[in-house]
Design an enzyme around this catalytic site. Structure first.
Site, PDB file in Angstrom:
ATOM      1  N   GLY A 152       0.842  -1.195   0.000  1.00  0.00           N
ATOM      2  CA  GLY A 152       0.000   0.000   0.000  1.00  0.00           C
ATOM      3  C   GLY A 152       0.877   1.244   0.000  1.00  0.00           C
ATOM      4  N   ASP A 193      -4.156   0.097  16.434  1.00  0.00           N
ATOM      5  CA  ASP A 193      -5.353   0.873  16.721  1.00  0.00           C
ATOM      6  C   ASP A 193      -4.798   2.252  17.027  1.00  0.00           C
ATOM      7  OD1 ASP A 193      -7.359   2.288  18.123  1.00  0.00           O
ATOM      8  OD2 ASP A 193      -8.405   0.402  18.444  1.00  0.00           O
ATOM      9  N   HIS A 194      -4.916   3.167  16.089  1.00  0.00           N
ATOM     10  CA  HIS A 194      -4.146   4.410  16.251  1.00  0.00           C
ATOM     11  C   HIS A 194      -4.600   5.214  17.473  1.00  0.00           C
ATOM     12  CE1 HIS A 194      -7.480   6.304  14.048  1.00  0.00           C
ATOM     13  NE2 HIS A 194      -7.020   7.474  14.423  1.00  0.00           N
ATOM     14  N   GLU A 250     -17.211  13.086  14.244  1.00  0.00           N
ATOM     15  CA  GLU A 250     -16.490  13.619  13.082  1.00  0.00           C
ATOM     16  C   GLU A 250     -17.435  14.475  12.259  1.00  0.00           C
ATOM     17  OE1 GLU A 250     -13.517  10.927  11.132  1.00  0.00           O
ATOM     18  OE2 GLU A 250     -14.946   9.451  11.857  1.00  0.00           O
ATOM     19  N   HIS A 301     -11.574   1.319  18.290  1.00  0.00           N
ATOM     20  CA  HIS A 301     -11.201   2.494  19.092  1.00  0.00           C
ATOM     21  C   HIS A 301     -12.015   2.611  20.383  1.00  0.00           C
ATOM     22  CE1 HIS A 301      -9.165   3.268  15.435  1.00  0.00           C
ATOM     23  NE2 HIS A 301     -10.127   3.899  14.807  1.00  0.00           N
ATOM     24  N   LYS A 325      -6.285  -1.762  10.659  1.00  0.00           N
ATOM     25  CA  LYS A 325      -7.639  -2.231  10.823  1.00  0.00           C
ATOM     26  C   LYS A 325      -8.382  -2.113   9.490  1.00  0.00           C
ATOM     27  CE  LYS A 325     -10.740   0.771  11.901  1.00  0.00           C
ATOM     28  NZ  LYS A 325     -10.993   1.844  10.953  1.00  0.00           N
ATOM     29  N   ASP A 356      -2.968   6.571   0.485  1.00  0.00           N
ATOM     30  CA  ASP A 356      -3.194   7.790   1.242  1.00  0.00           C
ATOM     31  C   ASP A 356      -2.635   7.686   2.665  1.00  0.00           C
ATOM     32  OD1 ASP A 356      -4.562  10.306   1.553  1.00  0.00           O
ATOM     33  OD2 ASP A 356      -5.910   9.208   2.913  1.00  0.00           O
TER      34      ASP A 356
HETATM   35  C1  BG6 Z   1     -10.348   5.458  11.479  1.00  0.00           C
HETATM   36  C2  BG6 Z   1     -11.643   5.251  10.775  1.00  0.00           C
HETATM   37  O1  BG6 Z   1      -9.968   4.297  12.157  1.00  0.00           O
HETATM   38  O2  BG6 Z   1     -10.460   6.524  12.401  1.00  0.00           O
HETATM   39  C3  BG6 Z   1     -12.076   6.524  10.074  1.00  0.00           C
HETATM   40  O3  BG6 Z   1     -11.525   4.214   9.821  1.00  0.00           O
HETATM   41  C4  BG6 Z   1     -12.084   7.695  11.041  1.00  0.00           C
HETATM   42  O4  BG6 Z   1     -13.352   6.362   9.485  1.00  0.00           O
HETATM   43  C5  BG6 Z   1     -10.777   7.765  11.809  1.00  0.00           C
HETATM   44  O5  BG6 Z   1     -12.259   8.872  10.292  1.00  0.00           O
HETATM   45  C6  BG6 Z   1     -10.864   8.801  12.912  1.00  0.00           C
HETATM   46  O6  BG6 Z   1      -9.591   8.988  13.483  1.00  0.00           O
HETATM   47  P1  BG6 Z   1      -9.206  10.353  14.160  1.00  0.00           P
HETATM   48  O7  BG6 Z   1      -7.835  10.140  14.684  1.00  0.00           O
HETATM   49  O8  BG6 Z   1      -9.291  11.414  13.103  1.00  0.00           O
HETATM   50  O9  BG6 Z   1     -10.234  10.599  15.223  1.00  0.00           O
END
Ligand code: BG6
Length: 476
Positions: free
Chosen positions: A12, A176-177, A215, A239, A147, A16
């Protein structure tokens, strides 16, 4: 910082995520000395790019992310590109050859970090090919995987098997960021290094918790993926469950990854399963409608015009063990909401008999857009009778704000030093999928019944206000 010698193989590489997150994160790790001379990065994707072109793209990505690009030319010279069709066996052989060459050139000791940063439908195929074409290195082999990890428990189990054919569980870093975000990492110190917090962090004192990940953006260019996911799989399964777990886990014996995962697993195992009536009442789903300026979800690219995919969910979860056993944890997340904000509110019980006008104490952890902790207290109104709410705010000094690392930088750095604390392990994933699957099955049976439309840029459908146990509770 000691340099970690390794080759990264990124599936990948033209995507992006790689552009916005991975290359800037690697550059920062380079500046901090995690990687220095003995590293190479192979980007793979279908398009036929040259190494030079790829290096330019990487340089651009860095320039877009920071003003301080010192060293970027040297950094980018470690990047190589391999055009790659993930289903083509020959391509893996070519990839292996290039990896061998670069290992030689950069003396990376046969260490390889594979990074799956492409469409999840290829994760299994790639894992199988890594195994069958023997493209593991002679040193350590680690896998960082984005994920979603599967689409339900069944597919996650299959994927896990495919991965485990080549990688031991301790070498699988499921990203899991949210776990890389500063404020989430601040939860354990907040809970366990402050005796006053430790003393009140329990069901006797905490009335409820609210987790909101809102969001403003819609699904943007990801309609195709989102149709297979929806808000529940996209945000809650990973998350929100991870955040709830860190808030509710019992105190770990120590701060090793092992003990932290044990403690997390203990609460996750105790997730209270909602029955049919609770599934109907406690979980509300919505889908954004449109207006003159904004597309409705069903009008988005790659979205079915009669889609029943939810772009919003509110719900209530409970754990059966741990300090917060039985405390309702209200969760909500959605696209096209009024704000971009990720926030946790911990609402304390009101136990005073003396003051009728006392507000509930609320401890707020704002994860985004700021990193702040604040506490609402009652105080006396100056020069008047009665009470006034006061907010104590804990925030970082200006010069520290710039030092907060991006979640990806922190997590890739952790994977480099083999620290799996802030990654999701298989058992955690299994528990969360089990829970999510029940909701998904319930919704699948209900079809569109119970899917509420909400206008863009609001906080979701009004039905989300009706899930509270107490009549006086509302979303903060
Ligand atoms: C991602 C989702 O894991 O987290 C997205 O796939 C979402 O849909 C994003 O926009 C939100 O992350 P953050 O850090 O901008 O709150």
């Amino acid at each position: 910082q000691t340099e970690i010698s390794t080759t990264f193989i990124i599936f990948g590489g033209s995507g992006d995520l790689a552009h916005r997150k991975l290359y800037p994160a690697l550059f920062n790790l380079y500046k901090r000395g995690f990687i220095k001379e003995h590293f190479a990065v192979i980007g793979t994707a279908r398009r036929p790019w040259s190494h030079e072109y790829f290096q330019n793209i990487v340089t651009e990505a860095i320039e877009e992310s920071t003003n301080d690009t010192t060293g970027v030319t040297e950094f980018a010279s470690h990047f190589y590109y391999q055009s790659h069709d993930v289903t083509d066996t020959e391509h893996y052989k070519a990839l292996n050859q290039l990896s061998d060459q670069l290992e030689e050139k950069y003396q990376t000791h046969g260490n390889r970090i594979f990074y799956m940063a492409m469409s999840p439908r290829f994760f299994g195929t790639i894992a199988t090919h890594i195994h069958d074409e023997h493209i593991l290195g002679r040193g350590f082999n680690r896998l960082i995987i984005e994920k979603p990890f599967g689409n339900n428990l069944e597919s996650a189990t299959v994927l896990n098997k495919q991965i485990n054919a080549s990688f031991d569980e301790e070498d699988v870093y499921r990203i899991d960021h949210y776990l890389g975000k500063e404020m989430i990492q601040d939860i354990l110190p907040l809970r366990f290094s402050n005796p006053i917090m430790k003393a009140i962090w329990n069901a006797d004192n905490i009335a409820s918790i609210q987790i909101t990940l809102a969001e403003q953006l819609g699904v943007e260019a990801r309609g195709g993926y989102y149709e297979t996911a929806g808000a529940l799989r996209d945000m809650v399964q990973n998350h929100i469950f991870q955040i709830a777990t860190v808030l509710a886990m019992p105190e770990p014996k120590n701060l090793t990854a092992h003990e932290i995962h044990e403690s997390k697993q203990a609460v996750l195992n105790s997730l209270v399963e909602p029955d049919a009536a609770e599934l109907a009442h406690d979980f509300v789903r919505g889908q954004y409608a449109g207006d003159e300026d904004t597309l409705a979800y069903v009008a988005e690219n790659q979205v079915s015009p009669d889609s029943s995919t939810e772009t919003f969910i509110a719900g209530k979860i409970k754990f059966g063990v741990g300090p917060l056993a039985g405390v309702p944890i209200y969760i909500r997340t959605g696209k096209r909401m009024a704000v971009k904000q990720s926030v946790v509110n911990i609402i304390f019980k009101n136990t005073t008999n003396l003051y009728d006008d006392a507000s509930q104490n609320v401890l707020t952890l704002e994860i985004d857009p700021t990193n702040t902790i604040s506490l609402v207290l009652n105080g006396k109104r100056v020069a008047h009778a009665g009470l006034k709410e006061q907010r104590l705010i804990y925030e970082y000094e200006e010069h520290i704000k710039d030092d907060v690392p991006d979640a990806y930088e922190r997590l890739i750095g952790d994977a480099l030093v083999a620290d799996c604390t802030n990654f999701t392990n298989w058992h955690e994933l299994k528990s969360s999928w089990q829970y999510i699957d029940r909701i998904e099955q319930f919704w699948a049976q209900a079809g569109k019944k119970g899917l509420h439309q909400y206008p863009p840029f609001c906080m979701g459908p009004k039905e989300a206000n009706q899930i509270f146990e107490s009549a006086t509770d509302k979303w903060i």
